[in-house]
Design an enzyme around this catalytic site. Structure first.
Site, PDB file in Angstrom:
ATOM      1  N   ARG A 183      41.877  24.789  45.605  1.00 32.11           N
ATOM      2  CA  ARG A 183      41.947  23.348  45.311  1.00 32.11           C
ATOM      3  C   ARG A 183      43.347  22.781  45.520  1.00 32.11           C
ATOM      4  NH1 ARG A 183      43.655  21.872  40.692  1.00 32.11           N
ATOM      5  NH2 ARG A 183      42.322  20.086  40.317  1.00 32.11           N
ATOM      6  N   ASP A 186      46.996  17.148  37.372  1.00 32.79           N
ATOM      7  CA  ASP A 186      46.223  18.093  36.561  1.00 32.79           C
ATOM      8  C   ASP A 186      46.960  18.502  35.300  1.00 32.79           C
ATOM      9  OD1 ASP A 186      44.150  18.315  38.374  1.00 32.79           O
ATOM     10  OD2 ASP A 186      45.152  19.923  39.471  1.00 32.79           O
ATOM     11  N   PRO A 218      44.024  43.703  34.261  1.00 27.63           N
ATOM     12  CA  PRO A 218      44.643  43.185  33.033  1.00 27.63           C
ATOM     13  C   PRO A 218      46.108  43.602  32.881  1.00 27.63           C
ATOM     14  CG  PRO A 218      42.822  44.707  32.528  1.00 27.63           C
ATOM     15  CD  PRO A 218      42.840  44.506  34.004  1.00 27.63           C
ATOM     16  N   GLU A 244      37.320  52.122  34.694  1.00 25.94           N
ATOM     17  CA  GLU A 244      38.566  52.156  33.917  1.00 25.94           C
ATOM     18  C   GLU A 244      39.766  51.709  34.743  1.00 25.94           C
ATOM     19  OE1 GLU A 244      38.352  52.621  30.551  1.00 25.94           O
ATOM     20  OE2 GLU A 244      36.274  52.531  31.221  1.00 25.94           O
TER      21      GLU A 244
HETATM   22 CL1  6GU Z   1      42.367  40.608  36.602  1.00 31.17          CL
HETATM   23  N1  6GU Z   1      40.635  42.215  35.434  1.00 31.17           N
HETATM   24  C1  6GU Z   1      39.981  42.686  34.371  1.00 31.17           C
HETATM   25  N2  6GU Z   1      39.128  43.708  34.516  1.00 31.17           N
HETATM   26  N3  6GU Z   1      40.140  42.181  33.150  1.00 31.17           N
HETATM   27  C2  6GU Z   1      41.001  41.162  33.029  1.00 31.17           C
HETATM   28  C3  6GU Z   1      41.712  40.633  34.096  1.00 31.17           C
HETATM   29  C4  6GU Z   1      41.517  41.192  35.307  1.00 31.17           C
HETATM   30  N4  6GU Z   1      42.495  39.628  33.648  1.00 31.17           N
HETATM   31  C5  6GU Z   1      42.256  39.562  32.353  1.00 31.17           C
HETATM   32  N5  6GU Z   1      41.372  40.485  31.966  1.00 31.17           N
END
Ligand code: 6GU
Length: 250
Positions: free
Chosen positions: A153, A168, A88, A115
């Protein structure tokens, strides 16, 4: 294109990569997908892949040794392809990033769990970090599948219609127009007459206007970046004026 995916849960990929367009791309040799279980690269008796964080606090951290062993064992040291950590904290994944990655002959995707991963993995093994959105998943596996799908794709020959990716949603920076198929009337709800008219000029103009209208209504942030003709800008200005008039009258 070759993908090497490093994960603690390789089995979760199969239900997705074994069906539909991804499966066909694999069968035709357009995408090669190799799954690697990081736990297979542990050398201790209990195959431990995580440990407590230095400095305390909750949660567990993925240990560096099994990850380095797995990635370097498969790809060599140092790896010659991009090594992408799904996290994230990564850069936001967009259609532009998918197009960029689709140019590569080979990608490694590293899925974090718990974590997170020991910072030395990021510093000395990973070359890129990607997030699929501002929410938290329990691991990088779903994100890796998202990247894998969006990139595969785009590879030449994967979709039947070679122009499909250009049409798209997001490809042109706009949302797509509505789609209809048979029957022409379903429960009394009709397919718009223009789509059955056979007039391809009119159909193209209608679709473009619908695409603009949808983007204006739902994703005005995208409109700011889209390439619009003067006529299209004028059309949007009329919608804006109408919306303001309605707001005043309400
Ligand atoms: Cl790439 N990993 C995780 N654990 N949570 C996320 C993410 C990735 N992208 C958005 N939330």
């Amino acid at each position: 294109m070759r993908f090497d995916i490093f994960t603690l849960f390789p089995e979760v990929f199969h239900p997705y990569i074994d069906v539909s367009i991804i499966a066909r791309a694999r069968e035709r040799g357009l995408a090669e997908i190799y799954l690697h279980n990081i736990r297979d690269w542990t050398t201790d008796k209990h195959h431990v892949v995580d440990d407590e964080p230095y400095g305390g606090g909750g949660g567990m951290v993925m240990k560096p040794e099994p990850i380095f062993k797995a990635v370097e064992g498969v790809l060599g040291s140092p790896p010659t392809c991009p090594v992408i950590l799904l996290t994230p904290q990564g850069r936001p994944f967009t259609q532009a990033v998918a197009r960029e990655l689709a140019q590569q002959p080979h990608l490694a995707l590293l899925c974090g769990r718990y974590e997170g991963v020991d910072e030395r993995v990021r510093q000395h093994l990973v070359t890129d970090e990607i997030s699929i959105g501002d929410y938290v998943l329990t691991g990088g596996e779903l994100a890796a599948m998202v990247v894998l799908d969006a990139v595969t794709r785009l590879l030449p020959g994967v979709l039947g219609d070679p122009d499909a990716p250009a049409k798209d949603s997001h490809a042109a920076g706009l949302l797509e127009h509505p789609h209809y198929t048979r029957p022409p009337v379903f429960r009394g709800w009709e397919v718009p007459e223009v789509l059955r008219s056979g007039d391809h000029g009119r159909i193209a103009r209608w679709r473009r206007e619908q695409s603009l209208r949808r983007t204006w209504e739902r994703r005005p942030d995208l409109l700011a970046k889209a390439e619009l003709t003067p006529e299209e800008q004028e059309l949007i200005a009329r919608w804006e004026a109408e919306r303001q008039r309605e707001a005043r009258e309400a």
